[in-house]
Design a protein around this motif. Sequence first.
Motif, PDB file in Angstrom:
ATOM      1  N   MET A   1       0.830  -1.198   0.000  1.00  0.00           N
ATOM      2  CA  MET A   1       0.000   0.000   0.000  1.00  0.00           C
ATOM      3  C   MET A   1       0.868   1.253   0.000  1.00  0.00           C
ATOM      4  N   ASN A   2       0.288   2.328  -0.460  1.00  0.00           N
ATOM      5  CA  ASN A   2       0.956   3.624  -0.429  1.00  0.00           C
ATOM      6  C   ASN A   2       0.203   4.517   0.554  1.00  0.00           C
ATOM      7  N   TYR A   3       0.912   4.966   1.604  1.00  0.00           N
ATOM      8  CA  TYR A   3       0.275   5.731   2.677  1.00  0.00           C
ATOM      9  C   TYR A   3      -0.482   6.949   2.140  1.00  0.00           C
ATOM     10  N   ILE A   4       0.185   7.726   1.276  1.00  0.00           N
ATOM     11  CA  ILE A   4      -0.425   8.957   0.780  1.00  0.00           C
ATOM     12  C   ILE A   4      -1.642   8.655  -0.089  1.00  0.00           C
ATOM     13  N   GLU A   5      -1.562   7.623  -0.929  1.00  0.00           N
ATOM     14  CA  GLU A   5      -2.705   7.277  -1.772  1.00  0.00           C
ATOM     15  C   GLU A   5      -3.884   6.820  -0.919  1.00  0.00           C
ATOM     16  N   GLN A   6      -3.611   6.129   0.199  1.00  0.00           N
ATOM     17  CA  GLN A   6      -4.690   5.730   1.100  1.00  0.00           C
ATOM     18  C   GLN A   6      -5.372   6.951   1.711  1.00  0.00           C
ATOM     19  N   ILE A   7      -4.571   7.936   2.102  1.00  0.00           N
ATOM     20  CA  ILE A   7      -5.130   9.160   2.683  1.00  0.00           C
ATOM     21  C   ILE A   7      -5.992   9.893   1.659  1.00  0.00           C
ATOM     22  N   PHE A  28      -7.980   6.473  10.360  1.00  0.00           N
ATOM     23  CA  PHE A  28      -6.563   6.835  10.350  1.00  0.00           C
ATOM     24  C   PHE A  28      -5.780   6.087  11.432  1.00  0.00           C
ATOM     25  N   TYR A  29      -6.447   5.713  12.506  1.00  0.00           N
ATOM     26  CA  TYR A  29      -5.813   4.865  13.516  1.00  0.00           C
ATOM     27  C   TYR A  29      -5.485   3.500  12.920  1.00  0.00           C
ATOM     28  N   GLU A  32      -2.643   3.660  10.422  1.00  0.00           N
ATOM     29  CA  GLU A  32      -1.318   3.724  11.035  1.00  0.00           C
ATOM     30  C   GLU A  32      -0.889   2.353  11.576  1.00  0.00           C
ATOM     31  N   VAL A  33      -1.840   1.629  12.179  1.00  0.00           N
ATOM     32  CA  VAL A  33      -1.524   0.277  12.675  1.00  0.00           C
ATOM     33  C   VAL A  33      -1.119  -0.620  11.511  1.00  0.00           C
ATOM     34  N   ASN A  34      -1.856  -0.547  10.411  1.00  0.00           N
ATOM     35  CA  ASN A  34      -1.534  -1.350   9.230  1.00  0.00           C
ATOM     36  C   ASN A  34      -0.149  -0.990   8.698  1.00  0.00           C
TER      37      ASN A  34
END
Length: 282
Positions: A1-7, A28-29, A32-34
């Motif tokens: 996964m890409n953090y920014i794309e998820q956001i 978002f919690y 972050e855990v993922n």
Amino acid sequence: MNYIEQIKGFWRSHDVETYPTNVIALYFYLLEVNNKTSWSVSFKRNNSKICADLGISYPTLNNSRNRLKQSGLIDFKTQNGSPNVMYTLKKFLKVTNEVGVEVSDEVGDEVGSGLFKTKDKLKPKQKLKLNSSSGVKSPVESNSTKFWKSFVDIWFRTYESHTSAKPTFNGASAKNLQSIINRLEKLYIQKNNVEAWTEIAALKTFNKFLDNALKDEWLKANFLLTHLSSKFDVIVNQPKDGKSINNTGNSSTGYKPAAIDTDEFIRELTNDAQAGNIPGQY
């Protein structure tokens, strides 16, 4: 996964669903855990741990994750009533647009941080790039400002949400945005005693800055990058009640220069980051 794309994917969904605060915080919690599990397909999290970390009750947790599941953002499974629940986050695909950019023959094809990188300097004529969230063209900064595309995305989203119109984004706008970013980065690094800010911290900082600006009635009515840049100190020192700092000696704006005392601003931002919250909606 890409953090920014998820956001970005979550906020695209939020534009349609309008999630309440507890649902946003939970997503978002879990994100972050993922991330801490190196993006495993599924991961376990204890109900009591989530409730304690987010300061919510179990019914709130249950309602929030059901909302996320109904929206197709997550899936979760329990076994025999166990408090250790298995979560799976939906993967958002990157949204891209075909972009035409005039460059010299020496330009490389590598793209990093949303910016075109070149082997040699681009021609003096300013190059234009299509902004992915707004569908309009915005200048690409040749100095490769960190996370530039993400900052532009946030500005367009916030402006459009506030005014229901697309902002004018030219060379002067880009210069003012860059000035704001540079000062926020310097402020964040100084106050948090770190060597550099991450992209997540950078986006949170910029969103907090825009949220503060919109608390002020004058800036709310004159929501332009040139004003946000010139009133930078006023914005980061914005009182909690949102009232502008009046100065009878400056009737044109109603401002007086603010003392550079930004501890509260940074403290709130740091607390947001530790809680996994993203200030504002973008």
